[in-house]
Write a protein that holds these residues in place. Structure first.
Motif, PDB file in Angstrom:
ATOM      1  N   ALA A 171       1.125  -1.349   0.122  1.00 50.42           N
ATOM      2  CA  ALA A 171       0.195   0.208  -0.151  1.00 50.42           C
ATOM      3  C   ALA A 171       0.958   1.209   0.196  1.00 50.42           C
ATOM      4  O   ALA A 171       0.505   2.486  -0.185  1.00 50.42           O
ATOM      5  CB  ALA A 171      -0.653   0.178   1.432  1.00 50.42           C
ATOM      6  N   LEU A 172       2.335   1.281   0.792  1.00 52.34           N
ATOM      7  CA  LEU A 172       2.766   2.290   0.848  1.00 52.34           C
ATOM      8  C   LEU A 172       3.580   2.689  -0.651  1.00 52.34           C
ATOM      9  O   LEU A 172       3.130   4.004  -1.232  1.00 52.34           O
ATOM     10  CB  LEU A 172       3.795   1.816   1.774  1.00 52.34           C
ATOM     11  N   GLU A 173       3.776   2.018  -0.775  1.00 54.00           N
ATOM     12  CA  GLU A 173       4.081   1.792  -2.912  1.00 54.00           C
ATOM     13  C   GLU A 173       3.999   2.923  -3.337  1.00 54.00           C
ATOM     14  O   GLU A 173       4.020   3.809  -4.333  1.00 54.00           O
ATOM     15  CB  GLU A 173       4.992   1.015  -2.971  1.00 54.00           C
ATOM     16  N   GLY A 174       2.113   1.835  -3.636  1.00 50.28           N
ATOM     17  CA  GLY A 174       0.811   2.649  -4.190  1.00 50.28           C
ATOM     18  C   GLY A 174       0.199   3.626  -4.020  1.00 50.28           C
ATOM     19  O   GLY A 174       0.437   5.273  -5.128  1.00 50.28           O
ATOM     20  N   PHE A 175       0.995   4.044  -2.382  1.00 50.76           N
ATOM     21  CA  PHE A 175       0.259   5.772  -1.828  1.00 50.76           C
ATOM     22  C   PHE A 175       1.690   6.752  -2.541  1.00 50.76           C
ATOM     23  O   PHE A 175       1.397   8.168  -2.909  1.00 50.76           O
ATOM     24  CB  PHE A 175       0.802   6.027  -0.623  1.00 50.76           C
ATOM     25  N   ALA A 176       2.777   6.064  -2.436  1.00 51.15           N
ATOM     26  CA  ALA A 176       4.193   7.161  -3.458  1.00 51.15           C
ATOM     27  C   ALA A 176       3.830   7.066  -4.866  1.00 51.15           C
ATOM     28  O   ALA A 176       4.157   8.316  -5.184  1.00 51.15           O
ATOM     29  CB  ALA A 176       4.969   6.180  -2.972  1.00 51.15           C
ATOM     30  N   LYS A 177       3.398   6.479  -5.574  1.00 49.59           N
ATOM     31  CA  LYS A 177       2.735   6.439  -7.295  1.00 49.59           C
ATOM     32  C   LYS A 177       2.072   7.780  -7.003  1.00 49.59           C
ATOM     33  O   LYS A 177       2.207   8.463  -8.263  1.00 49.59           O
ATOM     34  CB  LYS A 177       2.673   5.046  -7.508  1.00 49.59           C
ATOM     35  N   ILE A 178       1.281   7.040  -6.205  1.00 46.71           N
ATOM     36  CA  ILE A 178       0.138   8.331  -6.296  1.00 46.71           C
ATOM     37  C   ILE A 178       0.330   9.320  -6.099  1.00 46.71           C
ATOM     38  O   ILE A 178       0.272  10.449  -7.352  1.00 46.71           O
ATOM     39  CB  ILE A 178      -0.920   8.386  -6.046  1.00 46.71           C
ATOM     40  N   LEU A 179       1.071   9.896  -4.827  1.00 47.07           N
ATOM     41  CA  LEU A 179       1.630  11.022  -4.770  1.00 47.07           C
ATOM     42  C   LEU A 179       2.809  11.839  -5.867  1.00 47.07           C
ATOM     43  O   LEU A 179       2.627  13.119  -6.043  1.00 47.07           O
ATOM     44  CB  LEU A 179       2.341  11.100  -3.000  1.00 47.07           C
ATOM     45  N   SER A 180       3.440  11.118  -5.884  1.00 48.93           N
ATOM     46  CA  SER A 180       4.193  11.469  -7.652  1.00 48.93           C
ATOM     47  C   SER A 180       3.773  12.050  -8.329  1.00 48.93           C
ATOM     48  O   SER A 180       3.881  13.003  -8.708  1.00 48.93           O
ATOM     49  CB  SER A 180       5.258  10.510  -7.802  1.00 48.93           C
ATOM     50  N   GLU A 181       2.886  11.586  -9.182  1.00 43.75           N
ATOM     51  CA  GLU A 181       1.763  11.601 -10.273  1.00 43.75           C
ATOM     52  C   GLU A 181       1.412  13.206 -10.034  1.00 43.75           C
ATOM     53  O   GLU A 181       1.322  13.639 -10.171  1.00 43.75           O
ATOM     54  CB  GLU A 181       1.030  10.840 -10.639  1.00 43.75           C
ATOM     55  N   GLU A 182       0.771  13.222  -8.335  1.00 47.43           N
ATOM     56  CA  GLU A 182       0.047  14.797  -8.457  1.00 47.43           C
ATOM     57  C   GLU A 182       0.969  16.198  -8.286  1.00 47.43           C
ATOM     58  O   GLU A 182       0.984  16.716  -8.138  1.00 47.43           O
ATOM     59  CB  GLU A 182      -0.268  14.371  -7.163  1.00 47.43           C
ATOM     60  N   LEU A 183       2.267  15.213  -7.346  1.00 50.14           N
ATOM     61  CA  LEU A 183       3.628  16.241  -7.229  1.00 50.14           C
ATOM     62  C   LEU A 183       4.103  16.874  -8.926  1.00 50.14           C
ATOM     63  O   LEU A 183       4.527  17.692  -9.191  1.00 50.14           O
ATOM     64  CB  LEU A 183       4.285  16.410  -6.459  1.00 50.14           C
TER      65      LEU A 183
END
Length: 242
Positions: A164-176
């Motif tokens: 889940a953490l890796e998924g969160f990080a990937k979503i965050l990187s896309e948003e930023l």
């Protein structure tokens, strides 16, 4: 590369990998905010940084699992008042109680592990984003595990939280990504001779593992100018070469 006047917060700063990163970054001039619930370990890494004649760090005793939303915001407010902006966050705190079959996994262990490994990085990142965005360039680094890709049996809440953490990080990187100010990286340290490794793999021959200090150049890369234009990547210490 020098990190003079860079303010970087590290969770789990009293742990093996957290303290390794803290000392390496401080020696390059970074001002480190040491976050950990274990005061004795905080004092140990604080003393090591001071002994290295690096910038004096800040110790911030903090229980990631037990803190509420207001306490997270209070932490962010104190950082903003002290430094005005923030140039880096390293999520290094991790909870791994034991390798357990799902059928035997206690509910409280599941909840506590996800609180430390997943909910805390979300809460901390959310309250710190406005301060990170004040910087010309900033880095958020999430520490994960190679098991996030294989989901091995008995990895339990630890395995689920890493996925889940890796998924969160990937979503965050896309948003930023569009702002080109905050880069997000997933860091996989691999097996190293750390206290956590000693506890979870007691029969393993640790003399065959890399020392924790071998990761220092990678931490410097992740928070240094060389990685400014790189975001959304997975950096695996076992295959990474500077």
């Amino acid at each position: 590369m020098p990190l003079t006047n860079q303010a970087i917060l590290i969770t789990g700063a009293g742990g093996g990998l957290g303290s390794t990163a803290a000392l390496a970054l401080a020696k390059k001039g970074a001002h480190i905010i040491l976050l950990d619930k274990n005061i004795a370990r905080l004092e140990a890494i604080y003393d090591a940084i001071v002994a290295a004649k690096a910038p004096e760090p800040i110790m911030y005793p903090f229980d990631l699992a037990g803190a509420n939303e207001d306490e997270y915001q209070e932490l962010a407010d104190r950082i903003e008042n002290k430094y005005s902006s923030l140039q880096g966050v390293l999520h290094s705190a991790v909870e791994l109680i034991a390798f357990t079959p799902i059928a035997s996994l206690p509910v409280h262990e599941w909840a506590h592990t996800l609180n430390v490994n997943l909910n805390a990085p979300f809460l901390l990142t959310r309250v710190l984003l406005p301060i990170l965005q004040k910087s010309e360039h900033a880095a958020i680094v999430f520490t994960s595990d190679s098991s996030a890709r294989t989901a091995p049996a008995y990895s339990g809440a630890y395995g689920v939280s890493n996925i889940a953490l890796e998924g969160f990080a990937k979503i965050l990187s896309e948003e930023l990504e569009s702002s080109r100010k905050i880069r997000v990286t997933i860091f996989i340290p691999g097996p190293v001779d750390s206290p956590l490794r000693k506890r979870t793999f007691p029969a393993e021959d640790k003399s065959k593992l890399p020392a924790m200090e071998s990761l220092a150049p990678i931490y410097l890369y992740l928070f240094g100018s060389e990685s400014i234009d790189i975001t959304g990547q997975v950096v695996d210490a076992r295959t990474f070469y500077l």
